[in-house]
Design a protein around this motif. Structure first.
Motif, PDB file in Angstrom:
ATOM      1  N   SER A  20     -71.467  10.827  43.377  1.00  0.00           N
ATOM      2  CA  SER A  20     -70.876  12.154  43.227  1.00  0.00           C
ATOM      3  C   SER A  20     -69.540  12.234  43.951  1.00  0.00           C
ATOM      4  O   SER A  20     -68.605  12.878  43.470  1.00  0.00           O
ATOM      5  CB  SER A  20     -71.822  13.245  43.729  1.00  0.00           C
ATOM      6  N   ARG A  22     -67.043  10.513  41.701  1.00  0.00           N
ATOM      7  CA  ARG A  22     -66.724  11.386  40.566  1.00  0.00           C
ATOM      8  C   ARG A  22     -65.758  12.485  40.989  1.00  0.00           C
ATOM      9  O   ARG A  22     -64.798  12.767  40.300  1.00  0.00           O
ATOM     10  CB  ARG A  22     -68.001  11.992  39.992  1.00  0.00           C
ATOM     11  N   THR A  23     -66.017  13.085  42.142  1.00  0.00           N
ATOM     12  CA  THR A  23     -65.174  14.152  42.645  1.00  0.00           C
ATOM     13  C   THR A  23     -63.782  13.617  42.973  1.00  0.00           C
ATOM     14  O   THR A  23     -62.780  14.260  42.661  1.00  0.00           O
ATOM     15  CB  THR A  23     -65.798  14.780  43.916  1.00  0.00           C
ATOM     16  N   PRO A  74     -76.791   8.600  44.865  1.00  0.00           N
ATOM     17  CA  PRO A  74     -76.201   9.788  44.221  1.00  0.00           C
ATOM     18  C   PRO A  74     -75.073  10.416  45.031  1.00  0.00           C
ATOM     19  O   PRO A  74     -74.119  10.939  44.459  1.00  0.00           O
ATOM     20  CB  PRO A  74     -77.381  10.751  44.085  1.00  0.00           C
TER      21      PRO A  74
END
Length: 117
Positions: free
Chosen positions: A109, A112-113, A105
């Motif tokens: 993440s 994604r950021t 994760p």
């Protein structure tokens, strides 16, 4: 996160690595087994905690952390096999690797950021 807080996490991570290795090389105490595969659950939880502590100190390097902890786990098993009172168990290393899945994760993440920036 400020650099001084990261430094604290880094120092805590290094201290944890030293403590874990010390405990892993001591004679194994008699422990009450509550569930089957308790040892493997403990390995996975420990390596998840180490990974989270490391990523708090080095948030931009989850892959390096995972590789480093996999090598650390393998070295610990080899070292245990060299003692006269502990045994090397490749399944412990697999449990270590499963604990490192906690980093997925974090990686996702960050991707994604980065994709949104």
């Amino acid at each position: 996160m400020t650099s001084s807080v990261r430094t604290i996490f880094r120092l805590a991570f290094v201290a944890a690595l030293i403590a874990v290795l010390y405990l892993a090389l001591m004679p194994a105490p008699d422990i009450v087994q509550i569930v089957s595969s308790q040892d493997k659950i403990e390995h996975a939880a420990l390596f998840a905690a180490l990974a989270l502590l490391a990523v708090a100190g080095w948030p931009d390097h989850p892959l390096r952390i995972a590789i480093g902890l996999l090598l650390y786990g393998a070295a610990m098993e080899i070292a245990q096999g060299q003692t006269g009172y502990r045994t090397a168990d490749p399944w412990d290393w697999v449990a270590d690797a499963i604990g490192l899945l906690v980093l997925i994760p974090v990686v996702l993440s960050r991707r994604r950021t980065a994709g949104q920036a």
